[in-house]
Enzyme design. Structure first.
Site, mmCIF file in Angstrom:
data_model
loop_
_atom_site.group_PDB
_atom_site.id
_atom_site.type_symbol
_atom_site.label_atom_id
_atom_site.label_comp_id
_atom_site.label_asym_id
_atom_site.label_seq_id
_atom_site.Cartn_x
_atom_site.Cartn_y
_atom_site.Cartn_z
ATOM 1 N N TYR A 156 5.454 3.454 -3.941
ATOM 2 C CA TYR A 156 4.952 2.581 -2.872
ATOM 3 C C TYR A 156 3.671 1.892 -3.328
ATOM 4 C CZ TYR A 156 3.430 1.281 1.877
ATOM 5 O OH TYR A 156 3.025 0.593 3.003
ATOM 6 N N SER A 197 -1.642 -2.300 1.604
ATOM 7 C CA SER A 197 -2.097 -0.965 1.973
ATOM 8 C C SER A 197 -3.271 -0.596 1.077
ATOM 9 C CB SER A 197 -0.963 0.050 1.785
ATOM 10 O OG SER A 197 -1.435 1.378 1.900
#
Length: 318
Positions: free
Chosen positions: A183, A171
């Site tokens: 995350y 990401s």
């Protein structure tokens, strides 16, 4: 030797585009008779990719956390039942699930063997560093980082044998964080694992690719909207003494506004995943993001940390 390094680097930068252009002129991969295993196919990118690869002619092993769930049943129905798409239980945190997946793949390998592993499974959540218990950090590391490593190590012998591809879901959040540092942490770690693996696998003809989506929150179920009330109820007494409900609500509203801006076109990311699996010259990294997201990554990568901190602090203050 080191004195010549700048000249060699310049030559490399000039020759790489030419080499890539020549290789892209080669024929794309023939999918028929090749197997691909995808993790996290219950929904989102994994679900879309499984269907796309099946339509292209690959033999697809679609790993689902809940093989009897709605997502898995829909996947089988949309693929037209049994055949080249097999749904299997695969919790990437369980070694026995990974072993069982490998046994299933080995027992149903098509004639051209095992071509690709797509490490797509992942989870996300919101919360400042002190808001989350250690158990949450352990869970995220096990799913997002160790889960990908666990499946990769299991299938490396097959990938080396057939000179296949490994695709990892990262990401742009690997470069910065806006309320979901846990995350971001796992994605930054998987990037470094991939960097090492990519160099080590070159000698075997195995190519490693990283997919870096921007905000596609509305295309997947990885991050539902957050509830300030739930966050507050789970905070420790020590954290409640530092933060108040109003601050938590502000942070939740901010994060939810980001989620609401996410793209609904998950096929843009799937296009990159397919290219990573079928191109004669796949990229090491595929960044699939809006221009402003790419600009933020650019600032993070090239400017001093103090500049990036100022940009993010300004964004958080708004």
């Amino acid at each position: 030797m080191w004195a010549a390094a700048p000249v060699l680097l310049l030559l490399l930068l000039l020759l790489l585009p030419l080499a890539r252009l020549c290789r892209r002129g080669a024929a794309r991969l023939e999918p028929a008779g090749r197997a691909v295993l995808i993790t996290g196919c219950d929904s989102g990118f994994g679900h879309l990719l499984a269907l796309r690869l099946h339509r292209l002619g690959f033999t697809v092993f679609a790993g689902c956390l809940c093989p009897g769930g709605d997502g898995a049943r829909r996947l089988q129905r949309e693929a037209g039942g049994a055949g080249r798409l097999r749904v299997l239980r695969l919790d990437v945190t369980r070694a026995r699930d990974v072993r069982a997946a490998k046994e299933l793949v080995l027992s149903h390998l098509p004639e051209r063997g095992f071509w690709g592993l797509v490490n797509n499974a992942g989870i996300s959540t919101f919360g400042e560093t002190g808001w989350l218990p250690m158990e949450t950090y352990e869970k995220f590391a096990d799913v997002n980082l160790l889960g990908s490593i666990r499946t990769t190590l299991a299938f490396l012998p097959l990938l080396r044998k057939y000179k296949g591809r490994i695709v990892f879901m990262s990401s742009i959040i690997a470069y910065f964080t806006l309320g979901n540092g846990i995350y971001s942490m796992t994605k930054a770690a998987i990037e470094k694992f991939c960097d090492a693996l990519r160099l080590e696998m070159k000698k075997f003809g195995v190519q490693v690719c990283i997919i870096q989506p921007g905000n596609y929150a509305r295309s997947t179920k990885i991050q539902p909207p957050v509830s300030a009330e739930e966050i507050w109820s789970e905070l420790s007494e020590e954290e409640k003494a530092v933060y108040n409900k109003e601050y938590v609500q502000e942070r939740a509203n901010f994060f939810n506004s980001i989620l609401s801006e996410g793209s609904t076109n998950g096929n843009e990311v799937v296009d990159a995943m397919v290219d990573a699996l079928t191109s004669p010259a796949p990229k090491a990294r595929y960044m699939v993001a809006k221009l402003k997201e790419k600009a933020l990554v650019f600032v993070c990568a090239l400017f001093p940390t103090v500049v990036m901190d100022s940009v993010l602090s300004y964004a958080l203050s708004k």
